[in-house]
Design a protein around this motif. Structure first.
Motif, PDB file in Angstrom:
ATOM      1  N   PHE A 276       0.827  -1.204   0.000  1.00 52.72           N
ATOM      2  CA  PHE A 276       0.000   0.000   0.000  1.00 52.72           C
ATOM      3  C   PHE A 276       0.864   1.258   0.000  1.00 52.72           C
ATOM      4  O   PHE A 276       0.459   2.291  -0.541  1.00 52.72           O
ATOM      5  CB  PHE A 276      -0.960  -0.025   1.187  1.00 52.72           C
ATOM      6  CG  PHE A 276      -2.168  -0.878   0.945  1.00 52.72           C
ATOM      7  CD1 PHE A 276      -3.313  -0.334   0.408  1.00 52.72           C
ATOM      8  CD2 PHE A 276      -2.145  -2.232   1.211  1.00 52.72           C
ATOM      9  CE1 PHE A 276      -4.431  -1.122   0.164  1.00 52.72           C
ATOM     10  CE2 PHE A 276      -3.248  -3.038   0.971  1.00 52.72           C
ATOM     11  CZ  PHE A 276      -4.395  -2.481   0.446  1.00 52.72           C
ATOM     12  N   GLY A 277       2.063   1.175   0.582  1.00 56.05           N
ATOM     13  CA  GLY A 277       3.003   2.284   0.468  1.00 56.05           C
ATOM     14  C   GLY A 277       3.438   2.495  -0.970  1.00 56.05           C
ATOM     15  O   GLY A 277       3.511   3.631  -1.464  1.00 56.05           O
ATOM     16  N   ALA A 278       3.707   1.386  -1.679  1.00 54.90           N
ATOM     17  CA  ALA A 278       4.107   1.477  -3.081  1.00 54.90           C
ATOM     18  C   ALA A 278       2.983   2.037  -3.946  1.00 54.90           C
ATOM     19  O   ALA A 278       3.225   2.830  -4.861  1.00 54.90           O
ATOM     20  CB  ALA A 278       4.524   0.096  -3.590  1.00 54.90           C
ATOM     21  N   LEU A 279       1.732   1.637  -3.647  1.00 58.07           N
ATOM     22  CA  LEU A 279       0.602   2.149  -4.419  1.00 58.07           C
ATOM     23  C   LEU A 279       0.356   3.633  -4.162  1.00 58.07           C
ATOM     24  O   LEU A 279      -0.295   4.303  -4.960  1.00 58.07           O
ATOM     25  CB  LEU A 279      -0.664   1.349  -4.082  1.00 58.07           C
ATOM     26  CG  LEU A 279      -0.701  -0.085  -4.622  1.00 58.07           C
ATOM     27  CD1 LEU A 279      -1.937  -0.817  -4.127  1.00 58.07           C
ATOM     28  CD2 LEU A 279      -0.649  -0.097  -6.144  1.00 58.07           C
ATOM     29  N   LEU A 280       0.873   4.152  -3.069  1.00 61.41           N
ATOM     30  CA  LEU A 280       0.869   5.594  -2.830  1.00 61.41           C
ATOM     31  C   LEU A 280       1.971   6.279  -3.637  1.00 61.41           C
ATOM     32  O   LEU A 280       1.773   7.340  -4.223  1.00 61.41           O
ATOM     33  CB  LEU A 280       1.058   5.878  -1.342  1.00 61.41           C
ATOM     34  CG  LEU A 280       1.281   7.337  -0.942  1.00 61.41           C
ATOM     35  CD1 LEU A 280      -0.017   8.123  -1.027  1.00 61.41           C
ATOM     36  CD2 LEU A 280       1.855   7.437   0.472  1.00 61.41           C
ATOM     37  N   LEU A 281       3.148   5.649  -3.691  1.00 56.76           N
ATOM     38  CA  LEU A 281       4.311   6.258  -4.333  1.00 56.76           C
ATOM     39  C   LEU A 281       4.200   6.287  -5.863  1.00 56.76           C
ATOM     40  O   LEU A 281       4.621   7.260  -6.498  1.00 56.76           O
ATOM     41  CB  LEU A 281       5.583   5.499  -3.945  1.00 56.76           C
ATOM     42  CG  LEU A 281       6.021   5.574  -2.481  1.00 56.76           C
ATOM     43  CD1 LEU A 281       7.212   4.659  -2.237  1.00 56.76           C
ATOM     44  CD2 LEU A 281       6.370   7.012  -2.093  1.00 56.76           C
TER      45      LEU A 281
END
Length: 446
Positions: A276-281
């Protein structure tokens, strides 16, 4: 028709009903994101106030999740599902009819209560219908709405705002969920309660866990250090209470004594933080480094969903042939490979490279989520599944909120001392490190 063929047909019908009902509740957590300024303008209120349209839904969703296991055990999965879906439909109609910011916030809470009951109920209904042999296929169905929401929500919200009133962001739920409700009445099997008629609700556990979870998620989403500290304190108090309680607590912590469940949930928690951090970035990279707009940002995330759907639809066959641990680890490695590619990208990198890396991440994601969750349920008794679904949903939500909060801070800190391309590259290294961390419990899965 043979018994096996009849069971397959029953599982397909249950899967269709559950997926149709769940997808709009998940999309609703992101669809309003693009409408905050429009809502503030049309309802004549400030951005700080209208932000509670998002926050109220999230907090109601989080506070309701813990009670689902008890409700399913007491009333049966079908009854909880129908009640939750009805609440969500009522909340959607009321949101579409809202006359002020205050009324919209209250009606979003009603929606959130229904949505909070739906996801763990969906997981429980499918897990109990599938049984151990078809668990991976069932978990793939549950995972698809969560995968589609980050892509479809903002795009659908933008289209509705461009061509219709903001009210249709809520009213669009009604025909889809009404169809799911009618199908559920006809197709979902009547389930008997798993617990005794006189089984009592863990009231103290509810008073500690529900607000603790909601406050912690609010704190992780920007509510400040005090919110995080209070949330952690309440959750710690719940753990102490649950370990001392002789009867089954609101969330049965004894589940974590089982190696299959404990290791799988450890994988899912770490993985949720990173993914989910990657999908934010990724969409921010498209906008801040590549200079793209909202459309380019959405298109860069789309291959994640495309790759995930491709492997999720084969999850049942893969697990039947290779089990869950090996393919789950392969999925983690694929996600790590895609993130590694993002650590090496800059402003001049050809668009095909981030698109390809996102697709590889999606292929891995479609293996990790259903197969690891299937591994979590493999040794559980039927009456333990509702509690296991609630615990898993709680940890996924915490991991998702933690991932969004951590990577927003990491990117902000790095952005103060580095150029945008370097800041994003280093942020993706953080995501890669946390994904690698999820390999530790994955290697210990049965």
């Amino acid at each position: 028709m043979t018994t096996a063929t009849r069971e397959e047909a029953d599982l397909r019908r249950v899967s269709l009903v559950v997926a149709l009902g769940a997808i709009m509740t998940v999309i609703d957590s992101t669809i309003v994101n693009v409408a905050v300024h429009v809502l503030g303008r049309d309802l004549g209120t400030s951005l700080d106030t209208i932000q509670w349209v998002l926050t109220g839904y999230l907090l109601a969703l989080s506070m309701t999740i813990p009670i689902t296991g008890w409700a399913i055990g007491r009333f049966g999965g079908r009854a909880v599902w129908l009640t939750a879906l009805s609440l969500f439909i009522v909340g959607s109609v009321l949101c579409g009819a809202a006359w002020s910011a205050g009324s919209l916030i209250v009606f979003r809470v009603v929606q959130g209560v229904g949505g909070g009951l739906l996801m763990p109920a969906a997981q429980t209904i499918l897990a109990q219908a599938a049984g151990p042999r078809r668990m991976a296929r069932a978990m793939a169905v549950v995972s698809i709405p969560g995968m589609l929401a980050p892509m479809l929500g903002p795009v659908l919200g933008g289209l509705l705002l461009d061509h219709l009133s903001w009210r249709w962001m809520f009213l669009i739920n009604v025909p889809v969920c009404a169809a799911a409700l009618i199908m559920a009445v006809r197709l979902l099997p009547v389930t008997k309660p798993e617990t005794k008629e006189n089984a009592g609700l863990d009231v103290l556990g509810l008073m500690l866990l529900s607000p603790g979870l909601a406050i912690l998620i609010w704190g992780l989403s920007g509510g400040g250090t005090a919110g995080k500290a209070l949330g952690l304190l309440l959750l710690a108090a719940f753990v102490g209470h649950a370990l001392r309680r002789r009867e089954r607590a609101l969330v049965d912590l004894r589940l974590f004594k089982g190696r299959a469940y404990a290791t799988a949930i450890g994988v899912i928690f770490c993985y949720s933080i990173a993914m989910f951090g990657a999908l934010l970035l990724i969409p921010l990279y498209a906008q801040q480094v590549r200079g793209g707009g909202v459309l380019e940002a959405g298109l860069l995330v789309a291959p994640v969903g495309a790759g995930a759907i491709l492997t999720m639809t084969q999850a049942g066959r893969i697990s039947a042939r290779f089990g869950t641990r090996g393919p789950g680890i392969t999925g983690i490695l694929l996600v790590a490979g895609g993130l590694l590619a993002y650590t090496r990208m800059g402003a001049g990198t050809a668009w095909l490279v981030p698109l390809g890396a996102a697709f590889v991440m999606g292929l891995g994601h479609g293996l990790v989520t259903p197969l690891v969750m299937a591994g979590a349920y493999r040794d559980l008794a039927r009456d333990a599944i509702p509690g296991a679904s609630v615990a898993a949903t709680i940890l996924v939500r915490l991991g998702s909120a933690l991932g969004a909060g951590v990577f927003a801070v990491v990117l902000q800190v790095l952005g103060r001392r580095e150029d945008p391309a370097t800041a994003f590259a280093h942020s993706f290294w953080w995501a890669l490190g946390i994904v690698a961390l999820s390999l530790l419990p994955a290697l210990r899965m049965p």
